[in-house]
Design a protein around this motif. Structure first.
Motif, short mmCIF file in Angstrom:
data_model
loop_
_atom_site.label_atom_id
_atom_site.label_comp_id
_atom_site.label_asym_id
_atom_site.label_seq_id
_atom_site.Cartn_x
_atom_site.Cartn_y
_atom_site.Cartn_z
N HIS A 185 40.76 95.91 9.62
CA HIS A 185 42.04 95.67 9.22
C HIS A 185 41.99 97.88 9.77
CE1 HIS A 185 40.86 93.45 6.00
NE2 HIS A 185 42.27 92.94 6.29
N HIS A 186 41.65 98.47 10.31
CA HIS A 186 41.79 99.64 10.33
C HIS A 186 40.74 100.73 11.28
CE1 HIS A 186 43.36 103.54 10.21
NE2 HIS A 186 42.92 104.29 8.55
N MET A 187 40.79 101.32 11.77
CA MET A 187 40.01 102.05 12.44
C MET A 187 39.59 102.86 12.85
SD MET A 187 39.08 100.05 15.67
CE MET A 187 38.37 100.99 16.30
N GLU A 188 39.98 103.79 11.80
CA GLU A 188 39.52 105.43 11.51
C GLU A 188 38.45 105.01 10.97
OE1 GLU A 188 41.91 107.35 8.34
OE2 GLU A 188 41.29 109.49 9.49
N PRO A 189 37.56 106.52 11.80
CA PRO A 189 36.19 106.00 11.83
C PRO A 189 35.21 106.20 10.97
CG PRO A 189 36.69 107.39 13.61
CD PRO A 189 38.09 106.81 12.19
N ASP A 190 36.02 106.30 9.36
CA ASP A 190 35.73 105.88 8.41
C ASP A 190 35.47 104.71 7.97
OD1 ASP A 190 38.06 106.57 7.93
OD2 ASP A 190 38.33 106.81 6.02
N HIS A 191 36.07 103.29 9.26
CA HIS A 191 36.20 102.63 8.43
C HIS A 191 35.19 102.10 9.57
CE1 HIS A 191 38.09 102.55 4.99
NE2 HIS A 191 39.15 103.91 5.42
N SER A 192 35.16 102.35 11.00
CA SER A 192 34.56 101.09 11.90
C SER A 192 33.70 102.20 12.81
CB SER A 192 35.94 101.63 12.77
OG SER A 192 35.90 102.67 13.09
N LEU A 216 34.41 117.53 2.40
CA LEU A 216 35.84 117.68 2.80
C LEU A 216 35.83 116.65 3.73
CD1 LEU A 216 36.88 121.03 4.24
CD2 LEU A 216 37.44 120.20 2.45
N PHE A 217 36.57 115.24 3.04
CA PHE A 217 37.01 113.91 3.92
C PHE A 217 37.70 114.12 4.16
CE2 PHE A 217 39.81 110.39 3.78
CZ PHE A 217 39.02 109.33 4.08
N GLU A 218 37.30 113.49 5.93
CA GLU A 218 38.50 113.89 6.58
C GLU A 218 38.25 115.51 7.23
OE1 GLU A 218 42.67 111.94 6.88
OE2 GLU A 218 41.86 110.13 6.85
N SER A 219 37.63 115.91 6.86
CA SER A 219 37.72 117.55 6.97
C SER A 219 39.05 118.73 6.70
CB SER A 219 37.53 117.95 8.53
OG SER A 219 36.25 117.48 9.03
N ALA A 245 43.65 97.45 3.20
CA ALA A 245 42.60 98.64 3.97
C ALA A 245 43.31 100.01 2.90
CB ALA A 245 43.99 98.84 5.38
N ASP A 246 43.77 100.78 3.93
CA ASP A 246 43.37 102.66 3.05
C ASP A 246 44.06 102.29 1.51
OD1 ASP A 246 41.83 103.93 3.91
OD2 ASP A 246 43.61 105.06 5.50
N ALA A 247 45.27 101.69 1.77
CA ALA A 247 46.09 101.78 0.42
C ALA A 247 46.01 101.27 -0.94
CB ALA A 247 47.52 100.34 1.05
N LEU A 253 39.82 100.05 0.86
CA LEU A 253 38.37 100.12 1.47
C LEU A 253 38.02 101.65 1.41
CD1 LEU A 253 40.52 99.60 5.19
CD2 LEU A 253 38.25 98.37 3.98
N HIS A 254 38.51 102.14 -0.72
CA HIS A 254 38.17 103.25 -0.73
C HIS A 254 38.42 103.38 -2.56
CE1 HIS A 254 37.50 106.36 1.98
NE2 HIS A 254 38.74 105.81 3.34
N GLY A 255 37.01 103.18 -3.25
CA GLY A 255 37.57 103.74 -4.26
C GLY A 255 37.74 102.07 -5.16
N VAL A 297 50.06 103.15 7.82
CA VAL A 297 49.63 103.03 6.40
C VAL A 297 48.25 102.72 6.58
CG1 VAL A 297 49.38 101.93 4.24
CG2 VAL A 297 52.17 102.46 5.48
N HIS A 298 47.01 103.55 7.26
CA HIS A 298 48.14 104.96 7.69
C HIS A 298 47.87 105.45 9.16
CE1 HIS A 298 44.92 108.38 7.68
NE2 HIS A 298 45.57 108.92 7.46
N TRP A 299 47.14 104.32 9.29
CA TRP A 299 47.43 104.75 11.33
C TRP A 299 48.05 103.51 11.70
CZ3 TRP A 299 42.19 106.01 14.25
CH2 TRP A 299 41.58 107.31 13.70
FE1 FEO Z 1 42.96 105.74 6.90
FE2 FEO Z 1 40.07 105.03 5.17
O1 FEO Z 1 40.62 105.39 6.27
#
Ligand code: FEO
Length: 401
Positions: free
Chosen positions: A79-86, A23-26, A164-166, A225-227, A145-147
């Motif tokens: 660019h983005h602080m969410e832990p999947d990147h930080s 589960l991504f982001e649970s 970033a996530d976009a 940041l993904h894909g 987008v998204h924090w």
């Molecule tokens: Fe909003 Fe890939 O983190």
């Protein structure tokens, strides 16, 4: 062992893939895995663009060491602080204490809160430009987008947008990292839609604002940041158009999606009859059991189609719980702009239909087609006729709206 992939002559891909994550982001099933992308610019200065999730940090650090070839790391752009990147931020700085962190004011606060970091930092403002040698980088803020701290950046002369996530997607990369080297529409689009709706679907207004800023930039490449990385003009325009559609919350495809919640199968039977009648009238139709299909897929399919039918049994004098959750999820994503119909079932006091109508009609620009059909326990000849009538009205609307 390192696995560094060239993006351009001076830009390298350092990211990695997690195919074991459930589960991504649970919250979001990712049966095809997910990639965490990070990029390194080699110029007079060396510049790292974001780090990666802890799941792939070992390869990432090997990649970074290999790519730098003994050079110091001058800058890290966050660019983005969410832990999947930080998550690997501290690991980078412990290996490279010389690094100056490039971030905005909001990010600085989060770096302090997450890591107690108050080290060397260059704060940037929207539109500001930094030169690294033959390359320059300017900053495009993309709050929510998204924090709230999210920013993108734009690299010249190659005209690369670090988004970033976009423009990201679920789904691990394998082999090529480029969207033009994979069958994106077949292998990634459903995941990309589900990713968009789940991660930033609630923030369509903010995505529209970023798309307007991006429209002023000639973009030859998008590095999310993904894909996959987007580098082909035709493909970039196609994907930007998808984002425009999703963020305006308008249907991506014309067709009907029937969402049903059934306990013993009688409500499902009503949904199946309605689906068959729609198909007879050449309406593309899909059925989803909302108790079985994951919420992220239900949400994405609602975003996808023009005509939605909500079919629910009554339970505890209300809407069946899985349908109630689905409606709550749609509302939370500011969903709207669709034609819809309602079918209810109830053995002694049908309530679900009225409750669903009240809820759905409160969303923006929802338009009901036909009258609510009420089933009492199971479909009989009379209610079958009503379902056929509703199918006819939906088919007419599909053809004429
Ligand atoms: Fe909003 Fe890939 O983190």
């Amino acid at each position: 062992m390192h696995n560094v992939i060239p993006v351009t002559d001076d830009l390298l891909y350092l990211g990695g893939n997690d195919r074991r994550i459930a589960l991504f982001e649970s919250a979001y099933p990712v049966p095809r895995g997910v990639s965490y992308n990070s990029y390194l610019l080699l110029d007079e200065k060396t510049v790292l663009f974001d780090t990666v999730d802890a799941a792939v940090s070992e390869t990432f650090f090997e990649n970074l060491a290999f790519a730098l070839k003994g050079r110091q790391l001058d800058y890290l752009v966050v660019h983005h602080m969410e832990p999947d990147h930080s998550a690997s931020f501290q690991g980078v700085l412990s290996r490279h204490p010389e690094t100056i962190v490039i971030a905005n004011k909001k990010t600085a606060g989060m770096l302090k809160n997450y890591f107690g970091f108050e080290g060397k930092m260059q704060l940037v403002a929207e539109g500001e430009t930094i030169n690294f040698g033959k390359h320059s980088l300017s900053f495009v803020f993309a709050p929510m987008v998204h924090w709230p701290e999210v920013m993108m950046s734009y690299l010249l002369p190659e005209q690369v947008l670090f988004s970033a996530d976009a423009f990201g997607t679920f789904g691990a990369l394998g082999g090529s990292i480029f969207a033009d080297k994979v069958h994106f529409e077949r292998d990634f689009l459903d995941d990309a839609r589900r990713y968009y709706c789940g991660i930033v679907g609630k923030y369509g207004v903010q995505v529209q604002s970023v798309l307007k800023k991006a429209a002023n930039l000639p973009i030859k490449m998008i590095c999310p940041l993904h894909g996959p990385v987007w580098r082909e003009e035709k493909g970039i325009a196609w994907f930007l158009q998808k984002y425009d559609t999703w963020s305006k919350c308008v249907p991506e495809e014309r067709g009907a999606a029937i969402f049903y919640a059934s306990v013993y199968g009688h409500t499902q039977n009503a949904a199946e009859i309605l689906g068959a009648e729609l198909a007879k009238q050449d309406v593309p139709v899909k059925l989803y059991d909302v108790s079985v299909t994951h919420a992220s897929e239900l949400l994405a399919e609602a975003f996808r189609y023009s005509h939605l039918v909500f079919v629910s049994t009554t339970y505890n004098n209300g809407v069946f719980v899985s349908m109630e959750n689905f409606l709550h999820d749609l509302k939370a994503h500011f969903f709207g702009k669709r034609a819809y119909a309602v079918v209810e079932n109830g053995s002694w006091s049908p309530q679900a239909g009225q409750l669903m109508e009240t809820e759905i009609s409160s969303w923006k620009e929802m338009r009901q087609v036909g009258e609510k059909v009420t089933i009492l326990s199971s479909v009989n000849e009379e209610t079958r006729t009503k379902l056929e009538t509703l199918a006819g009205e939906l088919a007419d609307d599909y053809k004429n709206s």
